[in-house]
Scaffold this motif. Structure first.
Motif, PDB file in Angstrom:
ATOM      1  N   PHE A  89       0.819  -1.208   0.000  1.00 13.78           N
ATOM      2  CA  PHE A  89       0.000   0.000   0.000  1.00 13.78           C
ATOM      3  C   PHE A  89       0.859   1.267   0.000  1.00 13.78           C
ATOM      4  N   ARG A  90       0.418   2.215  -0.794  1.00 12.78           N
ATOM      5  CA  ARG A  90       1.066   3.529  -0.837  1.00 12.78           C
ATOM      6  C   ARG A  90       0.475   4.446   0.233  1.00 12.78           C
ATOM      7  N   ALA A  91       1.203   5.523   0.521  1.00  8.95           N
ATOM      8  CA  ALA A  91       0.679   6.521   1.454  1.00  8.95           C
ATOM      9  C   ALA A  91      -0.477   7.265   0.805  1.00  8.95           C
ATOM     10  N   PRO A  92      -1.518   7.608   1.572  1.00  7.21           N
ATOM     11  CA  PRO A  92      -2.597   8.444   1.020  1.00  7.21           C
ATOM     12  C   PRO A  92      -2.035   9.778   0.545  1.00  7.21           C
ATOM     13  N   GLU A  93      -2.725  10.388  -0.394  1.00  8.22           N
ATOM     14  CA  GLU A  93      -2.240  11.632  -0.986  1.00  8.22           C
ATOM     15  C   GLU A  93      -2.127  12.769   0.031  1.00  8.22           C
ATOM     16  N   ASP A  94      -2.894  12.700   1.101  1.00  8.55           N
ATOM     17  CA  ASP A  94      -2.863  13.780   2.089  1.00  8.55           C
ATOM     18  C   ASP A  94      -1.825  13.539   3.184  1.00  8.55           C
ATOM     19  N   ARG A  95      -0.972  12.516   3.018  1.00  5.16           N
ATOM     20  CA  ARG A  95       0.059  12.212   4.009  1.00  5.16           C
ATOM     21  C   ARG A  95       1.449  12.336   3.393  1.00  5.16           C
ATOM     22  N   VAL A  96       2.432  12.622   4.241  1.00  4.43           N
ATOM     23  CA  VAL A  96       3.817  12.595   3.780  1.00  4.43           C
ATOM     24  C   VAL A  96       4.152  11.156   3.388  1.00  4.43           C
ATOM     25  N   PRO A  97       4.714  10.941   2.202  1.00  2.91           N
ATOM     26  CA  PRO A  97       5.044   9.572   1.795  1.00  2.91           C
ATOM     27  C   PRO A  97       5.992   8.907   2.790  1.00  2.91           C
ATOM     28  N   PHE A  98       5.653   7.689   3.173  1.00  5.87           N
ATOM     29  CA  PHE A  98       6.485   6.931   4.098  1.00  5.87           C
ATOM     30  C   PHE A  98       7.242   5.854   3.333  1.00  5.87           C
ATOM     31  N   LEU A  99       8.168   5.230   4.019  1.00  6.97           N
ATOM     32  CA  LEU A  99       8.969   4.155   3.441  1.00  6.97           C
ATOM     33  C   LEU A  99       8.682   2.869   4.211  1.00  6.97           C
ATOM     34  N   TRP A 137      13.914   9.542   0.373  1.00  6.33           N
ATOM     35  CA  TRP A 137      13.145   8.787  -0.614  1.00  6.33           C
ATOM     36  C   TRP A 137      12.245   9.667  -1.477  1.00  6.33           C
ATOM     37  N   LEU A 138      12.385  11.006  -1.359  1.00  5.84           N
ATOM     38  CA  LEU A 138      11.633  11.926  -2.211  1.00  5.84           C
ATOM     39  C   LEU A 138      12.573  12.678  -3.136  1.00  5.84           C
ATOM     40  N   ASN A 139      12.116  12.946  -4.366  1.00  6.32           N
ATOM     41  CA  ASN A 139      12.928  13.712  -5.314  1.00  6.32           C
ATOM     42  C   ASN A 139      12.769  15.211  -5.058  1.00  6.32           C
ATOM     43  N   ASP A 140      13.371  16.021  -5.919  1.00  4.40           N
ATOM     44  CA  ASP A 140      13.356  17.473  -5.714  1.00  4.40           C
ATOM     45  C   ASP A 140      11.949  18.064  -5.777  1.00  4.40           C
ATOM     46  N   GLU A 141      11.029  17.366  -6.455  1.00  4.14           N
ATOM     47  CA  GLU A 141       9.645  17.838  -6.544  1.00  4.14           C
ATOM     48  C   GLU A 141       8.793  17.333  -5.385  1.00  4.14           C
ATOM     49  N   GLY A 142       9.409  16.560  -4.503  1.00  2.90           N
ATOM     50  CA  GLY A 142       8.671  16.040  -3.356  1.00  2.90           C
ATOM     51  C   GLY A 142       7.907  14.764  -3.634  1.00  2.90           C
ATOM     52  N   ALA A 143       8.169  14.141  -4.789  1.00  2.00           N
ATOM     53  CA  ALA A 143       7.488  12.889  -5.139  1.00  2.00           C
ATOM     54  C   ALA A 143       8.375  11.698  -4.787  1.00  2.00           C
ATOM     55  N   PRO A 144       7.780  10.567  -4.443  1.00  2.68           N
ATOM     56  CA  PRO A 144       8.586   9.382  -4.114  1.00  2.68           C
ATOM     57  C   PRO A 144       9.344   8.867  -5.335  1.00  2.68           C
ATOM     58  N   PHE A 145      10.552   8.393  -5.109  1.00  2.00           N
ATOM     59  CA  PHE A 145      11.297   7.739  -6.178  1.00  2.00           C
ATOM     60  C   PHE A 145      10.610   6.427  -6.557  1.00  2.00           C
TER      61      PHE A 145
END
Length: 233
Positions: free
Chosen positions: A75-85, A200-208
């Motif tokens: 499962f991925r993190a919900p869009e309203d949460r900071v992406p977790f690992l 684990w986030l790129n310069d745009e704040g998206a997960p790798f």
């Protein structure tokens, strides 16, 4: 020692919603019967026993969070949460992997388009051992050399965990443990401490691409090495 529930024969069916089935329907159903047995009240003690970072100085950069009863590893993190690992505890306690992942590890995962938690324990064992051997001989671990030696392959039934196997004639190491399965129930979330930028986030704040499970993994192959790589190999 931090207490973990026994994971012997732990199977808890998880019915996917319509949206979840669209996102994760490609994953083998057995993966969704494997809840984490690490509960929230066990995390503080586990954290005291387990070192996350190489030097111990940056331990406070990371926050651990237990998986919820309905959470599952793909499962991925919900869009309203900071992406977790997602990670499993055996990465740190048995293999000695540390955060942040080094460039070599990130490059292999990225080239193969496979998530860190999607990679089987033995796959991480190959990465860890390859790194240590390279450092022993005095050169930086090379993702190109690794993917010249090993190819990504799916473990049965082919829609779940991935690992590596050596090309014919290039086998360097045996598997860490051929039949290890316990790690599949020992997972939890790693989040950044507020104000810290997660690796684990790129310069745009998206997960790798290696953060969450991928249906389209890549058998990324290196068919030849350059002269310096050949000498090192």
């Amino acid at each position: 020692m931090a207490k973990k529930k026994s994971c012997q024969n732990v199977r808890v069916p998880r019915v996917l919603s319509v949206i979840e089935r669209e996102l994760y329907g490609w994953v083998d159903e057995e993966i969704f019967t494997q809840p984490s047995v690490i509960e929230a009240d066990a995390l503080p003690e586990l954290r005291r026993e387990m070192r996350l970072t190489a030097d111990g100085v940056a331990e406070g950069d990371y926050v651990l969070e237990a998986a919820g009863p309905s959470d599952r590893l793909p499962f991925r993190a919900p869009e309203d949460r900071v992406p977790f690992l997602w990670v499993y505890s055996e990465l740190f306690t048995r293999l000695g992997v540390r955060l942040p992942f080094i460039e070599f590890q990130r490059e292999v995962l990225s080239r193969c388009h496979v998530a860190a938690s999607q990679l089987h324990f033995n796959g991480w064992g190959f990465l860890r051992t390859f790194k240590r051997v390279c450092l022993h001989f005095g050169f930086r671990p090379s993702w190109r050399m690794f993917l010249y030696t090993y190819q990504l392959h799916a473990l049965p039934p082919g829609k779940g965990f991935m690992s590596f196997r050596a090309y014919q004639g290039r086998k360097l190491f045996d598997s860490f443990e051929e039949s290890i399965q316990e790690f599949k129930w020992h997972y939890f979330k790693v989040l950044p401490f507020p104000g810290k930028r997660p690796f684990w986030l790129n310069d745009e704040g998206a997960p790798f691409p290696w953060v969450y499970w991928n249906a389209e993994v890549r058998d990324f192959r290196i068919t030849a090495l350059d002269p310096l790589e050949t000498l090192a190999f």
